[in-house]
Write a protein that holds these residues in place. Structure first.
Motif, PDB file in Angstrom:
ATOM      1  N   GLY A 191       0.846  -1.164  -0.156  1.00 21.35           N
ATOM      2  CA  GLY A 191      -0.076  -0.058  -0.018  1.00 21.35           C
ATOM      3  C   GLY A 191       1.053   1.107   0.119  1.00 21.35           C
ATOM      4  N   GLN A 192       0.469   2.377  -0.786  1.00 25.18           N
ATOM      5  CA  GLN A 192       1.236   3.316  -0.755  1.00 25.18           C
ATOM      6  C   GLN A 192       0.457   4.711  -0.832  1.00 25.18           C
ATOM      7  OE1 GLN A 192       2.558   2.507  -4.743  1.00 25.18           O
ATOM      8  NE2 GLN A 192       4.152   1.312  -4.218  1.00 25.18           N
ATOM      9  N   GLN A 193       0.847   5.520  -0.502  1.00 24.10           N
ATOM     10  CA  GLN A 193       0.344   7.332  -0.508  1.00 24.10           C
ATOM     11  C   GLN A 193       1.388   8.109  -1.015  1.00 24.10           C
ATOM     12  OE1 GLN A 193      -0.165   8.408   3.420  1.00 24.10           O
ATOM     13  NE2 GLN A 193      -1.145   6.282   4.175  1.00 24.10           N
ATOM     14  N   ALA A 194       1.067   8.837  -2.085  1.00 22.74           N
ATOM     15  CA  ALA A 194       1.935   9.788  -2.821  1.00 22.74           C
ATOM     16  C   ALA A 194       1.014  11.005  -2.888  1.00 22.74           C
ATOM     17  CB  ALA A 194       2.436   9.117  -4.046  1.00 22.74           C
ATOM     18  N   GLY A 195       2.014  12.224  -3.045  1.00 23.85           N
ATOM     19  CA  GLY A 195       1.397  13.612  -3.476  1.00 23.85           C
ATOM     20  C   GLY A 195       2.614  14.644  -3.862  1.00 23.85           C
ATOM     21  N   TYR A 216       6.199  13.587  -2.378  1.00 20.70           N
ATOM     22  CA  TYR A 216       6.303  12.738  -1.076  1.00 20.70           C
ATOM     23  C   TYR A 216       5.633  11.408  -1.534  1.00 20.70           C
ATOM     24  CZ  TYR A 216       4.263  10.819   3.312  1.00 20.70           C
ATOM     25  OH  TYR A 216       3.938   9.965   4.474  1.00 20.70           O
ATOM     26  N   PHE A 217       6.368  10.401  -0.863  1.00 18.58           N
ATOM     27  CA  PHE A 217       5.999   9.106  -1.187  1.00 18.58           C
ATOM     28  C   PHE A 217       6.196   8.157   0.165  1.00 18.58           C
ATOM     29  CE2 PHE A 217       7.185   4.836  -2.443  1.00 18.58           C
ATOM     30  CZ  PHE A 217       6.123   4.370  -3.454  1.00 18.58           C
ATOM     31  N   LYS A 218       5.151   7.355   0.368  1.00 19.70           N
ATOM     32  CA  LYS A 218       5.427   6.521   1.604  1.00 19.70           C
ATOM     33  C   LYS A 218       4.699   5.051   1.204  1.00 19.70           C
ATOM     34  CE  LYS A 218       3.963   5.939   6.284  1.00 19.70           C
ATOM     35  NZ  LYS A 218       5.442   5.577   6.917  1.00 19.70           N
ATOM     36  N   GLU A 219       5.142   4.333   1.613  1.00 14.85           N
ATOM     37  CA  GLU A 219       5.130   2.577   1.331  1.00 14.85           C
ATOM     38  C   GLU A 219       4.945   1.829   2.606  1.00 14.85           C
ATOM     39  OE1 GLU A 219       5.636  -0.647  -2.107  1.00 14.85           O
ATOM     40  OE2 GLU A 219       7.156   0.785  -1.749  1.00 14.85           O
ATOM     41  N   ARG A 220       4.004   1.149   2.778  1.00 16.31           N
ATOM     42  CA  ARG A 220       3.971   0.064   3.858  1.00 16.31           C
ATOM     43  C   ARG A 220       4.880  -1.076   3.538  1.00 16.31           C
ATOM     44  NH1 ARG A 220      -1.327   1.572   3.806  1.00 16.31           N
ATOM     45  NH2 ARG A 220      -2.051  -0.535   3.101  1.00 16.31           N
ATOM     46  N   LEU A 855      -2.248  -4.318  -7.592  1.00 19.53           N
ATOM     47  CA  LEU A 855      -2.091  -2.964  -6.872  1.00 19.53           C
ATOM     48  C   LEU A 855      -2.923  -2.024  -7.450  1.00 19.53           C
ATOM     49  CD1 LEU A 855      -0.359  -1.441  -4.617  1.00 19.53           C
ATOM     50  CD2 LEU A 855       0.852  -0.426  -6.512  1.00 19.53           C
ATOM     51  N   TRP A 856      -4.165  -1.676  -6.837  1.00 21.27           N
ATOM     52  CA  TRP A 856      -5.334  -0.615  -7.195  1.00 21.27           C
ATOM     53  C   TRP A 856      -4.846   0.628  -6.693  1.00 21.27           C
ATOM     54  CZ3 TRP A 856      -9.374  -1.792 -10.428  1.00 21.27           C
ATOM     55  CH2 TRP A 856      -9.469  -3.030 -10.966  1.00 21.27           C
TER      56      TRP A 856
END
Length: 864
Positions: A191-195, A216-220, A855-856
């Motif tokens: 799972g990821q978050q990016a901005g 910004y990028f974050k991955e679990r 990965l959706w």
């Protein structure tokens, strides 16, 4: 019908990939542009060298979450490409990623940023590979990626053996844009978050332009335990081997002779290893109490990345301009592994207080013992890594009469910090605790504060810097009947420094259960180059380039290149190139201090004599590895020829044959070293030979970098592009890109050849096929990614075939709102699992296949 912006971009990308003769038919006043692979500006993006161009629109349609994921899917990528997948507590470059063109190695692929070099990662990959960490480049800030697919040392110098990846940033961005993205896997973990925020503006007087980009990028994290096929190191249910460690808890023991200096020599000629009586029956295999380390190990680490980029241009007048680039990126990652193992580093004397007091029973009464034991009491290992990358470019460019010139200074650094936070053991203190009876190796739990006493935190710090001055001037020399002869001349002076410094405990050999490196080095390099663009005939153009380089640590080298482009018909173009390239030994390869690694190796000396699984299958062996200050550069000759046929206005086919011949390959082959020199005590340290003359088990192996042999590879690239415009159903675009590796042969110093094409991690076929559709406010894309079958790792005792793998990526974008666009998509929509491999504990080849699964993702963009 008016074409949507999406399809205008698609057509532009197609033109960049498909060389059409209309570029030459254009008016002479067409503006010349900078093109990767040449120092002379051209009127079109592609010259005589084969080249792939990925625009920002191509990147968005790919669905890639970062640059490493984008480039790893290209068919031209091969063995040696790596991402954060597979990072664990034994890795030496956690959080990093790199791409290997043609499978010639990440260190043979030159990565540029806006046409200039970047400092390599201060932590080498797997001890030996120096690389530019492409995770330090935010994908949201990329305007275009140019990939030159032949040798380019005559243009750019060292490391361009396989080609060049030039990442062009959005220096001329106009407006304001905010992007947000969320991604989730259908499996556990991930799972990821990016901005990102982009802002660019031109001054009212038109003399300056400023671009600012924040990302910004974050991955679990994903653990191997999060996938059924990799949740256990015992792969026998899946048709593989049992890779569980021979160091378990409780452990296995054997009598040993303990020297006055603390040296340990197992009495293998008299006794066999014996599992602890309390070892569970399902953990006993052979002579050892096994341990399943897989569930605790990281497959994809938890990571966070954030960065800021600022680009500034200022025009003093029509003949003088200033440009500046400032970029900073901060990355963090956390990796996990099983508890620290010991493979005979510790002992218990027969008069140990635990034995004399009756608190423990000696399984071999009257004997001193050594052990294979997992220190689960200290907990699983965990390391956190921080990486800071910064780059500053200051330059001037302008006109001197009709000649364009440019001067620039570049400072770039990569700084890494790594912290061993849990599970690391201080060797002398543990032995002291065993000697005093405070730590009982024969027990599964310990009393008192002994765990705190033997546990230790580790540190490792590295820094890599590049200081460079470069300059060039280019213009027309004279006219020929077919046009003007253009020339570019220039220079570059570069200083490089690298340090990789673990803590003192590691340097003294007092930490076990981890891999780290120690390396230092510095060099300076001066280069001069000249390039000519010669219109030989009306339909034949030649590029001639020559570059001289002088290095402070190994000498000089001169590399030429000749490239031709011939257009006999308006819809048919032929191209060919030949050149020499080189790769200077990296500072790590020259200056690596003795470093410990634990590869899986077969004991080819004992196996024919014992037939034991521990000798005949790949087992972790301790290798003491070091650099070699006497290394010479790798040298390569490559050539390419092909053609492009524009069959119709919308359909074109391009075919290229490529060939590389690389000499003086800087590498190591520890398995071959064991196979050929396994009975040499200066190369392989062993336990004593037993009474039957069977050499003892391996204790340590000593290896170093060397210029070993050569390698050659050749193959074919195929590119098919088709665009179709309909009045009622919108516009369609189709593309197919194939790389076929015909041969990939490594030749050792003794002349023996190892054929790799179709072997482990070297599939013969890789292709991608895509379809894009644009209609009114809708834009959709589909991509098929194919990796062909190949043989499993015979060096690890695996003899089967790894099946081909195909994944499907889809996304759809709606742009009907004012200023807004919405995207929904998925990579690996059908959730294909990686093909099974019997060569490693996770059950698949993680250097070639991905275990992320489906990965959706959803993305929202606001622009004005």
């Amino acid at each position: 019908m008016k074409r949507p912006q999406f399809w205008q971009s698609a057509c532009a990308a197609a033109v960049s990939l498909i060389l059409t003769p209309t570029a030459f038919a254009a008016e002479p006043e067409v503006e010349r542009i900078e093109v990767t692979g040449t120092h002379i500006k051209r009127t079109d993006l592609e010259g005589a060298s084969p080249m792939t161009v990925l625009s920002a629109e191509d990147i968005a349609r790919s669905g890639a979450q970062d640059i490493s994921q984008l480039l790893s899917k290209l068919p031209v990528s091969g063995s040696g490409t790596f991402s954060t997948q597979g990072n664990n507590s034994d890795d030496t470059a956690n959080g990093g990623a790199a791409v290997s063109l043609r499978g010639l190695g990440a260190d043979a692929t030159l990565v540029l940023l806006n046409g200039r070099r970047i400092a390599v990662s201060s932590f080498a990959k797997s001890i030996d590979t120096a690389f530019v960490d492409i995770n330090s480049i935010p994908i949201s800030a990329v305007k275009r990626i140019d990939i030159v697919k032949d040798g380019a040392s005559a243009t750019y110098g060292s490391d361009a053996i396989a080609g060049v990846i030039n990442i062009i940033m959005k220096k001329d961005f106009e407006g304001f844009e905010v992007n947000g993205k969320l991604a989730e896997t259908v499996e556990d973990g991930g799972g990821q978050q990016a901005g990102s925020i982009l802002w660019g503006t031109e001054a009212a007087d038109g003399k300056s332009h400023t671009t600012v980009i924040f990302d910004y990028f974050k991955e679990r994290e994903t653990l191997f335990a999060d996938r059924d096929y990799s949740s256990s190191a015992d792969q026998t249910p899946n048709g593989g081997d049992d890779f569980r460690s021979s160091a378990g808890n409780p452990g296995s023991y054997i009598p040993a002779t303990i020297g006055a200096d603390g040296s340990i020599t197992p009495k293998s000629d008299l006794f066999s290893w014996t599992p602890d009586v309390n070892c569970p029956a399902d953990s006993v295999k052979g002579n050892y109490c096994r341990y399943d380390y897989a569930p605790l190990m990281t497959s994809v680490p938890e990571s966070t990345r954030m960065g800021l980029s600022v680009f500034q241009d200022y025009e003093f007048n029509d003949e003088l301009s200033l440009f500046a680039e400032m970029m900073y990126q901060h990355n963090e990652s956390v990796v996990k592994g099983a508890a620290s193992p010991s493979f005979g580093e510790f002992y218990m004397l027969n008069d140990n207080p635990l034995f004399t007091s009756g608190a423990a029973t000696n399984p071999f009464p009257g004997e001193d013992l050594t052990m294979r034991r997992r220190l689960t009491e200290t907990g699983p290992r965990q390391k956190s890594s921080e990486s800071d990358s910064a780059r500053i470019v200051l330059g001037l460019n302008g006109m001197l009469s009709d000649w364009e010139w440019e001067l620039a200074y570049t400072y770039s650094y990569n700084r890494n910090h790594e912290y061993g936070e849990q599970g690391f053991v201080w060797t002398p203190r543990l032995q002291e605790a065993i000697n005093s009876g405070a730590f009982n190796p024969l027990a599964t739990s310990q009393q008192g504060d002994v765990i705190d006493d033997i546990s230790v935190s580790t540190t490792r710090n590295g820094k890599s810097t590049t200081n460079a001055f470069d300059g060039k001037i280019a213009g027309d020399l004279f006219d020929m009947p077919a046009g003007s002869v253009a020339m570019a001349v220039g220079f570059e002076y570069r200083e490089e420094k690298l340090s990789d410094n673990p803590d003192e405990l590691f340097k003294r050999g007092e930490i076990f259960g981890t891999e780290a490196t120690e390396a230092y080095g510095e060099r300076d390099q001066t280069s001069l180059f000249i390039e000519l663009a010669v219109p030989v005939f009306e339909k034949l153009e030649a590029q001639l380039a020559l570059r001289y380089e002088d290095y402070s640590d190994f000498g000089d080298t001169t590399n030429p290149k000749i490239a031709l482009r011939y257009t006999p018909l308006d819809n048919l173009t032929f191209r060919a190139s030949w050149g020499e390239a080189f790769r200077a030994p990296s500072l790590v390869q020259l200056g690596l201090g003795p470093s410990q690694e634990s590869p899986g190796l077969v004991d080819a000396v004992r196996c024919p004599l014992t037939g034991l699984e521990e000798d005949c299958t790949a087992q972790e062996r301790t290798v003491i590895f070091s650099g070699n200050p006497d290394l010479q550069p790798e040298e390569s000759t490559s050539y390419n020829f092909g053609g492009i046929w524009e069959i119709t206005d919308g359909l074109s086919v391009g075919v290229d044959y490529w060939n590389y011949d690389q000499e003086g390959l800087i590498t190591s082959d520890t398995q071959y070293l064991v196979n050929t020199q396994g009975d040499d005590p200066s190369v392989v340290k062993r336990e004593p030979t037993d009474a039957n003359g069977v050499p003892g088990r391996i204790i340590e192996i000593y290896d170093q970098f060397a210029n070993l042999g050569s390698q050659t590879t050749d193959g074919v690239d195929l590119d098919v592009q088709y665009t179709m415009n309909t009045q009622s159903a919108g516009e369609f675009g189709f593309n197919y890109n194939l790389t076929w590796v015909n041969s990939f042969d490594q030749v050792r110093e003794d002349g023996s050849t190892r054929e790799l094409a179709g072997e482990y991690q070297h599939p013969e076929y890789r292709w991608t096929g895509g379809m894009d559709w644009g209609y009114t406010n809708w834009q959709t894309s589909a991509r098929l990614n194919y990796i062909g079958e190949y043989q499993d790792n015979i060096d690890a005792g695996a003899t089967g075939t790894i099946d081909s793998m195909m994944t499907l990526d889809l996304n759809v974008t709606y742009i009907g709102f004012d200023h807004w666009s919405l995207t929904l998509g998925a990579n690996n929509v059908l959730n294909e699992e990686p093909s099974f491999s019997a060569a490693d504990f996770m059950g698949y080849d993680q250097a070639t296949h991905s275990a992320i699964g489906a990965l959706w993702y959803g993305k929202v963009s606001y622009q004005f």
